[in-house]
Design an enzyme around this catalytic site. Structure first.
Site, PDB file in Angstrom:
ATOM      1  N   THR A  14       0.836  -1.211   0.000  1.00 41.05           N
ATOM      2  CA  THR A  14       0.000   0.000   0.000  1.00 41.05           C
ATOM      3  C   THR A  14       0.869   1.259   0.000  1.00 41.05           C
ATOM      4  OG1 THR A  14      -0.021  -0.024   2.416  1.00 41.05           O
ATOM      5  CG2 THR A  14      -1.854  -1.112   1.313  1.00 41.05           C
ATOM      6  N   LEU A  17       6.176   3.899  -2.461  1.00 39.85           N
ATOM      7  CA  LEU A  17       7.077   3.381  -3.493  1.00 39.85           C
ATOM      8  C   LEU A  17       6.326   2.460  -4.452  1.00 39.85           C
ATOM      9  CD1 LEU A  17      10.223   2.963  -4.345  1.00 39.85           C
ATOM     10  CD2 LEU A  17       9.768   0.699  -3.416  1.00 39.85           C
ATOM     11  N   ALA A  18       5.506   1.569  -3.873  1.00 42.35           N
ATOM     12  CA  ALA A  18       4.758   0.630  -4.701  1.00 42.35           C
ATOM     13  C   ALA A  18       3.869   1.396  -5.670  1.00 42.35           C
ATOM     14  CB  ALA A  18       3.931  -0.292  -3.818  1.00 42.35           C
ATOM     15  N   VAL A  90       3.697  -8.749   9.554  1.00 46.95           N
ATOM     16  CA  VAL A  90       4.952  -9.461   9.240  1.00 46.95           C
ATOM     17  C   VAL A  90       5.449 -10.326  10.396  1.00 46.95           C
ATOM     18  CG1 VAL A  90       5.762  -7.868   7.469  1.00 46.95           C
ATOM     19  CG2 VAL A  90       6.352  -7.445   9.853  1.00 46.95           C
ATOM     20  N   ASP A 181      19.352  -0.098  -6.224  1.00 51.95           N
ATOM     21  CA  ASP A 181      19.768   1.300  -6.199  1.00 51.95           C
ATOM     22  C   ASP A 181      19.185   1.854  -7.488  1.00 51.95           C
ATOM     23  OD1 ASP A 181      21.068   3.738  -6.779  1.00 51.95           O
ATOM     24  OD2 ASP A 181      22.677   3.207  -5.409  1.00 51.95           O
ATOM     25  N   HIS A 182      18.110   2.623  -7.374  1.00 52.96           N
ATOM     26  CA  HIS A 182      17.375   2.951  -8.609  1.00 52.96           C
ATOM     27  C   HIS A 182      18.217   3.760  -9.597  1.00 52.96           C
ATOM     28  CE1 HIS A 182      16.458   6.823  -6.666  1.00 52.96           C
ATOM     29  NE2 HIS A 182      16.079   7.274  -7.847  1.00 52.96           N
ATOM     30  N   GLU A 220      19.080  18.714  -5.965  1.00 52.53           N
ATOM     31  CA  GLU A 220      17.613  18.653  -5.962  1.00 52.53           C
ATOM     32  C   GLU A 220      17.069  20.009  -5.563  1.00 52.53           C
ATOM     33  OE1 GLU A 220      15.846  14.767  -4.626  1.00 52.53           O
ATOM     34  OE2 GLU A 220      17.553  14.893  -3.295  1.00 52.53           O
ATOM     35  N   HIS A 244      23.866   6.121  -4.201  1.00 61.06           N
ATOM     36  CA  HIS A 244      23.855   6.610  -5.587  1.00 61.06           C
ATOM     37  C   HIS A 244      25.212   7.184  -6.021  1.00 61.06           C
ATOM     38  CE1 HIS A 244      19.711   5.983  -4.828  1.00 61.06           C
ATOM     39  NE2 HIS A 244      19.422   7.176  -4.346  1.00 61.06           N
ATOM     40  N   LYS A 340      19.604  19.140  -0.988  1.00 67.43           N
ATOM     41  CA  LYS A 340      18.204  19.501  -1.194  1.00 67.43           C
ATOM     42  C   LYS A 340      18.087  21.023  -1.181  1.00 67.43           C
ATOM     43  CE  LYS A 340      16.218  15.204   0.265  1.00 67.43           C
ATOM     44  NZ  LYS A 340      15.804  14.565  -0.991  1.00 67.43           N
ATOM     45  N   LYS A 345      17.113  20.998 -10.152  1.00 69.11           N
ATOM     46  CA  LYS A 345      17.216  19.540 -10.124  1.00 69.11           C
ATOM     47  C   LYS A 345      18.162  19.136 -11.260  1.00 69.11           C
ATOM     48  CE  LYS A 345      16.168  15.095  -9.778  1.00 69.11           C
ATOM     49  NZ  LYS A 345      16.623  14.263  -8.668  1.00 69.11           N
TER      50      LYS A 345
END
Ligand code: BG6
Length: 484
Positions: A14, A17-18, A90, A181-182, A220, A244, A340, A345
């Site tokens: 829920t 990220l999902a 969990v 690591d996106h 950012e 990153h 930040k 960006k």
């Protein structure tokens, strides 16, 4: 198109990220045919949702983030029909038994053949207990693959990361653990190996004989947003540098892998990270700068944001000079910065080549050649060369040779990573040894910083960080190439 068959069990189904990343990425894999009929997704979390509600949430996440030109409503509905929701605690063993039954049922119904992806998109403090239950309650199959995907943060220092790793490796073999690591899924980050090892001109120049310095900027414009709880325990060093930025450093400074596969490539990245000079507290003070944003036009100071302590000593900015002690890069400073509430960006790499050894053009200033890799926002590569002005006389100017990716339908980072995962290709996932050396490097900075209370805030929102970040380069006779 080869169809990948898998049952996904998403812990944290829920969550933000999902919804923002995983469901759109899975949908994109679906519309391109990488997953077709034989896949199903079980979303789990504490909330008592129904399948119908869950499917609506999934459909909405797609409508909210995939370009409407690329799908029809029927596609979204057919896709969402593969999603099932299971309310789950969990820590409750019985819940895993229910989950197991549902998993088995879906495996049969969709003819999945036992392939399972356990996606841990929730707080790392639950990873160990989930891994244990998956194993002891026999959610892992013996007739397909079982892969565990973990999101960051992977620990908060080397000690906690080691513990976390052991708690998963106790139940799952190392090669079945995929650490996300996106940044490694971003097209231009993946392009680093292509540029370096696919071009003889760069191969020959990519060392301390020809490179003057490397600059990595992950700036950012947003502030801390809704993530105060997490960010107050992390800060920019843990949030961006440990993962990153050091991943980018490793891709830029590693030696050539024997071949382009996950084992060989990650072996070289591990060596590159192992070659990072770990600083003493004095060296940290000399080579690293931390900052925290104060107010700016129409925005609050970090300390005035919701749920942030009035006297928070958490850094929202880091700049540093790294030394990679291997044959090819010893002596090449790698300057990094991230923060930040900066001016813009921008995620970019600027490789600054050395000046010509001598200048034969009287009265003409020659600039450094620079290879700029713009990861975000533009996906652009630019090579700056010195070029004759097309004029009478003989003047020189800096000429940018640029290529920008214009494809609107390029797979986004998560889509690429999920596809790799389904194919069992771990090239763009972080190996434990990479995590280990990264923490070792970062821990030295963190512990030096923790000995002193910083004078925060020290940069204005909308600037490019504290002045000390410019001085870091100025004292070496250099400056940031990217200066928005
Ligand atoms: C995440 C950090 O890993 O990366 C965030 O936790 C940061 O703080 C984000 O905003 C930046 O990612 P991207 O892809 O927008 O550059």
């Amino acid at each position: 198109m080869r169809e990948e068959k898998a049952l996904f069990i998403i812990f944290g189904g829920t969550g933000d990220l999902a919804q923002r990343k995983l469901y759109p990425a899975l949908f994109n894999l679906y519309r391109r045919g990488h997953i077709q009929k034989s896949f199903a997704v079980i979303g789990t979390a504490r909330r008592p949702w129904t399948d119908e509600h869950y499917r609506e949430v999934v459909a909405d996440s797609i409508r909210g983030s995939v370009d409407a030109d690329f799908y029809t409503e029927a596609m979204v509905e057919n896709f969402a029909d593969h999603f099932y929701y299971q309310s789950h605690n969990v820590n409750d063993t019985e819940h895993y038994m229910i989950l197991k039954k549902l998993a088995q049922q879906l495996d049969d119904e969709y003819e999945i053949g036992g392939n399972r992806v356990f996606y841990l998109a929730m707080s790392p403090r639950f990873f160990g207990t989930i891994a244990e239950h998956l194993k002891t309650q026999k959610l892992v199959t013996d007739h397909g693959y079982n892969r565990v995907v973990v999101e960051k943060p992977f620990g908060r220092d080397l000690a906690t990361a080691t513990e976390l790793n052991q708690s998963i490796e106790k139940y799952f073999p190392a090669d079945s653990i995929f650490r996300i690591d996106h940044y490694l899924g971003k097209a231009m980050i993946q392009n680093i190996t292509a540029i370096r090892f696919g071009n003889s001109i760069f191969r020959n120049l990519w060392n301390n004989r020809y490179i003057d310095n490397i600059q990595i900027t992950l700036s950012e414009s947003l502030g801390v947003e809704e993530r105060a709880g997490y960010y107050e325990t992390a800060g920019a060093l843990r949030d961006m540098v440990q993962n990153h930025i050091l991943q980018i450093v490793s891709l830029l400074t590693m030696n050539a892998p024997v071949s382009f596969n996950d084992q060989d490539l990650r072996q070289e990245k591990i060596s590159a990270l192992k070659s990072l000079k770990v600083y003493t507290p004095d060296e940290v003070a000399h080579n690293f700068v931390r900052g925290q944003y104060g107010p700016g036009e129409g925005v609050h100071a970090y300390r005035d944001e919701d749920n942030i302590a009035d006297d928070s000593a958490i850094e929202t900015f880091v700049a540093g000079k790294l030394e990679v002690e291997n044959m090819n890069f010893a002596g090449v400073p790698v300057y990094i910065r991230t923060g930040k509430r900066l001016a813009t960006k921008a995620t970019r790499i600027d490789v600054i080549f050395k000046k010509m050894p001598t200048n034969i053009f009287p009265g003409v200033a020659l600039t450094n050649n620079v290879l700029s890799i713009d990861v975000d926002p533009n996906e652009e590569i630019t090579l700056y060369i010195n070029d004759k002005d097309y004029d009478t006389g003989f003047k020189m100017k800096q000429l940018p040779l640029a290529y920008r990716n214009q494809n609107r339908d390029c797979p986004e980072a998560y889509e690429k990573l999920l596809h790799d995962l389904l194919r069992g290709d771990a090239t763009n996932f972080t190996h434990w040894e990479e995590v280990k050396y990264s923490w070792q490097f970062v821990d030295a900075i963190r512990s030096a910083w923790d000995m002193e209370t910083p004078a925060f805030p020290n940069y204005e929102s909308g600037s490019m960080g504290p002045q000390a970040a410019d001085e870091l380069l100025a004292r070496d006779g250099k400056q940031w190439f990217f200066d928005p």
